[in-house]
Design a protein around this motif. Structure first.
Motif, short mmCIF file in Angstrom:
data_model
loop_
_atom_site.label_atom_id
_atom_site.label_comp_id
_atom_site.label_asym_id
_atom_site.label_seq_id
_atom_site.Cartn_x
_atom_site.Cartn_y
_atom_site.Cartn_z
N ASN A 10 0.80 -1.12 -0.01
CA ASN A 10 -0.11 -0.02 0.01
C ASN A 10 1.06 1.26 0.02
O ASN A 10 0.66 2.38 0.57
N THR A 11 1.96 1.10 -0.50
CA THR A 11 2.80 2.39 -0.65
C THR A 11 3.24 2.39 -1.93
O THR A 11 2.85 1.47 -2.89
N GLY A 12 3.93 3.44 -2.32
CA GLY A 12 4.79 3.46 -3.75
C GLY A 12 5.44 2.43 -4.10
O GLY A 12 5.83 2.21 -5.21
N PHE A 13 5.98 1.87 -3.03
CA PHE A 13 6.80 0.81 -3.23
C PHE A 13 6.33 -0.81 -3.76
O PHE A 13 6.76 -1.81 -3.39
N ASN A 14 5.06 -0.63 -3.83
CA ASN A 14 4.21 -2.05 -4.04
C ASN A 14 5.08 -3.29 -3.69
O ASN A 14 5.71 -3.82 -4.69
N LYS A 110 8.79 11.23 -0.18
CA LYS A 110 9.49 11.70 -1.29
C LYS A 110 9.04 10.78 -2.62
O LYS A 110 9.10 11.25 -3.68
N MET A 111 8.56 9.34 -2.21
CA MET A 111 8.06 8.54 -3.49
C MET A 111 6.98 9.43 -3.95
O MET A 111 6.97 9.34 -5.43
N LYS A 128 16.50 6.38 -12.00
CA LYS A 128 17.75 6.53 -11.09
C LYS A 128 17.10 7.28 -9.32
O LYS A 128 17.61 6.69 -8.62
N MET A 129 16.23 8.25 -9.75
CA MET A 129 15.58 8.66 -8.59
C MET A 129 15.03 7.69 -7.67
O MET A 129 15.04 7.58 -6.33
N LYS A 130 14.10 6.82 -8.33
CA LYS A 130 13.53 5.65 -7.81
C LYS A 130 14.52 4.60 -7.00
O LYS A 130 14.26 4.61 -5.81
N ALA A 135 16.71 2.71 -2.12
CA ALA A 135 17.84 2.55 -1.25
C ALA A 135 17.69 3.28 -0.21
O ALA A 135 18.16 2.65 1.13
N GLU A 136 17.14 4.39 -0.05
CA GLU A 136 16.91 5.21 1.18
C GLU A 136 15.92 4.32 2.02
O GLU A 136 16.15 4.07 3.15
N TYR A 137 14.92 4.00 1.47
CA TYR A 137 13.84 3.16 2.33
C TYR A 137 14.67 1.97 3.03
O TYR A 137 14.48 1.86 4.14
#
Lengths: 409, 708
Positions: A10-14, A110-111, A128-130, A135-137
């Motif tokens: 349920n986040t941008g990181f599916n 940020k996502m 790249k940003m993703k 990586a930050e996550y």
């Protein structure tokens, strides 16, 4: 080496599933006692909840099995911490600070922003940003697991706390602990308690200290706490600035790349080289940021909390001292009135006993805390310096290589 | 378009006419000064305008000639003499043809050198060609005339007598000569410049000209040119005499006579040519330069500068036709150019594209060779309050002979820089040159400086601007044509500069400029030019997209700088905080470690700051420069479009006039017919002027190619 598989729903990181090698705990140096070894080999992130798998290996007879794993949530850790703090017998100990609540809001936010700004970026830039955000996550996740693990390890390495019944239950009970979340009233109660405590601290600060050691410790810790808090904030800002620069590099690299794509002249190669350089720089800068975060900021942050715990210990002792003084006064009064003298005497004796006990264990705790702190700082600083040197060397070789390339063109 | 004013300089009407012959070439280069003028003549040659032009030339040349001889005596006799001897050898060795070739070779070198100089010179070059042809034609006729010249040569060889002669001649000539001398002074540097450029020499090795080149004499090129002009027989004589003339007064007088005789015999055309030749010779003498400032002619110093440039260009022009020939010759290994007459004829007409290309190459080579460095230093605030301004020291270091000193320093304020740009862009912009733009005016930044806050942002601003100004000036002087501009030289050399008023944003001139810009923008939208040139179409797109990308990159780098500054700030505060923590720490070792950490972080803060500054000054500013340059490039596209539009207008107008002429012819009204014919002629000129404007496009292309 333990594997952690966070998954983000349920986040941008599916359903982002990642596995990585977790670094050993960095912030504390613990004298490991082979009789009770605890680690968190696995963690799963679902929505706001993080499920940790707590793995224990022990030779102690108080446990039923020598090797077992149980699922635990962040709230369980908090519960464990609170019960320890509230146990009267541990008043003379520095209770290891509770791990902070997992905070995935900032990478998530940020996502979100990145998704909004997708149109303004090239595809490559976006990817790249993703990656960078992922990586930050991951780093945040790793850190979260780490602090929880450290909390348990601190407990397990403590001669008194490792024997705690609640702790053993926490480790052994293989069902869900289903600690209920604090309700509103309790939250408010906690808040109220904090208020009372601070007011009390101010009140008892008037009590004359009888022991020079504690007097010194108190001033030192108060001073140290404010300084380390400041340093932590600054270090955090510094780390973030590094991160921002790394992000800038991404965009610059991408723009240079598209410039190179348009350019049909001999400059094309130069631009490509430059873009490449910035891309590599980005990685180095990113490493600098994450290493600094891990080695410096985390260290400072952890000790900030630890010092708070030490301050709590001092507060409890000061409270006991104040109680003792009061009981003395009460005894005097009772003697004056010749009334209830034995009760007052008994109370005064108890207070004195408690105070002495607190002072004794507090002294021990604080001394060991000091040694622990020095060792941890030393270790982390050395590691950080080594990493920084490594990154600086990397940058130099990158730059030199680029200059060579450009010159040879 | 300031064309009318530009045309006005009296000495060079000839050049225009001559230009006609070489129109194409002229277009390529003439942009600097009289482009318009040149442009029109250039087209005309085909139509038969030539005759009129030539007549014009003839009118003026005599005076020039007179001046020239006088000037020559003025020039240092001693210097010329040694030069002249070698040249003599040269002549002997070479047949007539070979002489021509040699001249051509020299001319090539000249061209290179001159290439750096303004387009005006190029125009003159064209003239030279014309004159050459004319001279050639007449040279045969004037064989008898040449004899006196030969006599002069004889005198020259005997140096002692010559000296005596010079002594006599000088007093007489001195008054007249001065102004001319000034004019000519410019030429010598050009000659010198030519020498260093050895690249051309290689090409010409086969020919004897190379030998000549090897010899450092300045006078030689001039002599050769003269020779070529006069045709083969004359060449020998002239070449020597020219050298001699410059050195010795007596020969000059003789020459004058000879010239005059020639004029009478050969006609006006011949006269004009010799004059040019002489002027060149005079120019060759280095001594003249000191007198540049004298305004005896009544012409302003700037004009003088132009004149000089023109003269210098004349030499160039002479060279250039030959160069062309040589190029052709090179192209066809067959080698030595045909006899001088046919060669001359061929020179004027061919002007193949190959030449242009070569010229381009030459220009680029020259750029590399330019030995001039301009630095802008010591920004200083002058005055107080809102009237305060920043003055900068502009120091120039150069070995170029066109400057009087090797190093000189002047004080300039920011608006002077803008004023220079205004002048340059007005003059050269319409020719398709990319005039390097200066940094923009910044009200905010300057106000901060004015208010006198000594904070880092204002010093930062001043430093940025200083750097930008320096790069701007360096770009200007690196431009071969702009360097020749008198305004540039004045800006670099003159102590006091008239205040540039029009640069103030709020002044009346500024307001006018804004209106002009607005109308320009409107006309730009209304002009629908069906781009016939694919090259330009592509380039325009390229420039547009590059502009966009650069802007983006600039914004990114700026944000990088901001973040770096942030990092430096944060590092500094962390360092402070770590130091505090160290002082609070009661463990000695840890305390020391913490304070050391603080020290290291402090140093890192310095590094970050430096890096931010470097990012700004070497990266962000460079990108900003290129953004401005791209703007200038687009400006030259606009100029090209405008020129195209005017050309179209002129074409349709001419069409109309022709129709009316036809009608009148039909109606048999002779009086009106005459009027109509005049009008047609007028519009014809106009048409070709703007047709030449298409040359702007070519210039733009050259500039673009160089830029890319």
């Amino acid at each position: 080496m333990s594997i952690i598989k966070p998954s983000f729903k349920n986040t941008g990181f599916n359903k982002l599933c990642l596995s990585y090698c977790q670094l050993r705990s960095v912030s504390v140096d613990l004298n490991h006692d082979a009789s009770l070894l605890i680690d968190i080999p696995d963690a799963l992130c679902e929505r706001d909840k993080v499920k940790f798998t707590v793995h224990t290996k022990t030779t102690l007879s108080s446990f039923q099995k020598p090797d077992f794993s149980v699922p635990r949530q962040h709230e369980d850790f908090i519960w464990l911490h609170d019960t320890l703090v509230e146990t009267e017998d541990y008043a003379g100990l520095i209770i290891p600070p509770a791990p902070p609540k997992p905070d995935f809001d900032s990478p998530r936010e940020k996502m979100h922003k990145l998704g909004e700004g997708e149109a303004t970026m090239t595809k490559e830039e976006y990817t790249k940003m993703k990656q960078e955000l992922e990586a930050e996550y991951l780093a945040v996740f790793k850190k979260t697991v780490q602090v929880h693990e450290i909390f348990l390890q601190r407990l397990s390495s403590h001669p008194v706390l490792s024997k705690d019944r609640n702790f053993q239950i926490f480790l052994e009970y293989d069902q869900d602990l289903s600690v209920r979340r604090k309700n509103a009233k309790e939250m408010f109660g906690g808040f109220f308690k904090n208020m009372v405590k601070s007011a009390d601290e101010v009140l008892i600060s008037g009590v004359k200290e009888v022991d020079d050691f504690f007097e010194q410790e108190k001033t030192f810790l108060l001073d140290y706490y404010s300084k380390i808090k400041d340093s932590t904030a600054k270090a955090e800002k510094m780390t973030r600035a590094h991160k921002n620069i790394a992000d800038d590099y991404i965009h610059i690299s991408a723009t240079l790349n598209s410039l190179a794509a348009d350019d049909m002249t001999a400059n094309k190669k130069n631009l490509e080289k430059l873009s490449d350089l910035f891309e590599k720089f980005r990685k180095v800068e990113g490493r600098v940021a994450s290493d600094q975060d891990l080695k410096l900021t985390e260290l400072l942050r952890y000790y900030m909390r630890d010092i708070q715990a030490a301050k709590d210990l001092l507060y409890r002792r000061a409270r006991a001292l104040a109680d003792y003084e009061n009981s003395n006064k009460a005894l005097d009064k009772a003697r004056l009135k010749s009334k209830d003298i034995p009760q007052a005497e008994e109370h005064q004796r108890q207070c004195l006993q408690k105070f002495d006990k607190l002072s004794e264990s507090g002294k021990k705790e604080l001394t060991s805390f000091k040694g622990r702190r020095v060792v941890a700082f030393r270790k982390n600083f050395i590691e950080m310096a080594e990493l920084e040197i490594k990154h600086a060397k990397n940058s130099v070789t990158l730059l030199q290589g680029c200059i060579e390339l450009l010159k040879s063109n | 378009m300031a064309t009318s004013s530009e045309r006005s300089p009296p000495p060079f009407p000839d050049s225009e006419d001559q230009d006609v012959l070489d129109t194409e070439e002229v277009r390529g280069r003439d942009s600097d000064e009289d482009e318009d003028l040149f442009g029109s003549p250039s087209t005309s040659p085909v139509t038969g305008m030539d005759t009129t032009l030539t007549s014009d030339v003839s009118m003026k040349p005599p005076s020039d000639i007179m001046n020239d001889p006088l000037i020559e005596p003025m020039s240092s006799q001693t210097e010329n003499k040694p030069a002249s001897e070698p040249s003599d050898d040269f002549f002997d060795l070479t047949n007539n043809v070979s002489v021509v070739a040699a001249a051509a070779t020299k001319s090539d070198d000249f061209v290179d050198i001159l290439g750096s100089e303004t387009g005006a010179q190029r125009g003159e070059v064209v003239k030279a060609d014309v004159t050459v042809e004319a001279t050639i034609d007449k040279s045969e006729v004037t064989a008898g005339i040449t004899d006196p010249l030969s006599q002069q040569e004889a005198k020259q060889t005997s140096t002692a007598p010559v000296i005596d002669l010079s002594g006599d001649s000088q007093p007489v000539t001195s008054k007249i000569a001065n102004p001319l001398v000034d004019l000519f002074s410019d030429a010598p540097p050009a000659a010198e410049a030519k020498k260093p450029s050895s690249a051309n020499v290689d090409l010409f090795d086969d020919e004897e000209g190379s030998d000549i080149f090897a010899e450092p004499l300045q006078t030689k090129p001039a002599k050769q040119l003269q020779k070529s002009l006069f045709g083969e027989p004359d060449e020998d004589v002239f070449g020597e005499p020219l050298g001699a003339i410059s050195k010795k007064p007596v020969p000059k007088e003789q020459k004058e006579k000879s010239v005059t005789t020639k004029v009478t015999a050969g006609g006006p055309l011949q006269d004009s040519k010799p004059a040019n030749i002489f002027s060149q010779a005079a120019a060759s003498t280095p001594s003249v330069t000191s007198t540049v400032n004298s305004k005896s002619n009544g012409v302003h110093s700037e004009e003088e500068g132009d004149i000089f440039a023109a003269e210098a260009t004349v030499e160039l022009s002479l060279d250039s036709p030959r160069n062309e020939r040589k190029k052709e010759a090179i192209a066809k290994p067959s080698a030595p150019t045909p006899t001088s007459l046919p060669a001359a004829a061929s020179l004027t007409k061919p002007q193949p594209p190959a030449l242009e290309e070569l010229e381009e190459e030459e220009e680029e080579e020259e750029e590399d060779k330019f030995d001039i460095f301009v630095s802008v230093k010591d920004p200083e605030k002058i005055g107080d309050g809102m009237n305060a301004y920043m003055a900068y020291k502009v120091s120039t270091q150069t070995t170029l002979p066109m400057f009087r000193n090797k190093t000189f320093t002047v004080r300039r304020r920011f608006s002077d820089f803008l004023g220079l740009y205004e002048k340059l862009s007005e003059k050269h912009g319409p020719n398709g040159f990319i005039v390097p733009p200066p940094p923009e005016k910044s009200l905010l930044g300057m106000t901060k400086v004015k208010v006198g806050k000594e904070d880092s942002s204002s010093t930062d601003f001043v430093e940025r601007r200083r750097g930008a100004l320096e790069r701007y000036l360096q770009r200007v002087v690196n431009h071969p044509s702009l360097l020749q501009d008198p305004d540039v030289r004045e800006f670099l050399e003159r102590e006091e500069l008239p205040r540039a008023v029009s640069t103030q944003a709020l002044s009346g001139a500024g307001f006018l400029k804004m209106i002009n810009k607005a109308t320009d923008a409107v006309s730009k939208m209304t002009i629908k030019m069906n781009e016939s040139d694919v090259w330009f179409e592509e380039k325009l797109q390229e420039v547009e997209s590059a502009d966009q990308q650069f802007r983006k990159l600039h914004a990114l780098v700026e944000s990088l700088v901001v973040h770096r500054k942030e990092l430096s700030l944060n590092t500094a505060s962390f360092a402070k905080s770590a130091a505090m923590l160290g002082s609070a720490e009661d463990n000695t070792a840890l305390s020391r470690a913490l304070s050391q950490l603080a020290e290291v972080e402090d140093k890192m803060e310095q590094l970050h700051q430096e890096q931010a500054a470097n990012d700004t000054f070497t990266f962000a500013e460079m990108i900003a420069d290129y953004i401005r340059l791209l703007g200038a490039v687009r400006g030259s596209f606009d100029h090209r479009m405008k020129a195209w539009q005017r050309w179209q207008d002129a074409q349709s107008m001419l069409q109309k006039k022709r129709e009316t002429e036809a009608k009148l012819l039909w109606a048999n009204k002779p009086d009106k017919l005459q009027l109509a014919k005049e009008e047609i002629a007028e519009w014809w000129v106009e048409l070709h002027r703007w047709g030449a404007g298409r040359g702007v496009g070519r210039d733009g292309r050259i500039a673009l190619a160089a830029w890319c």
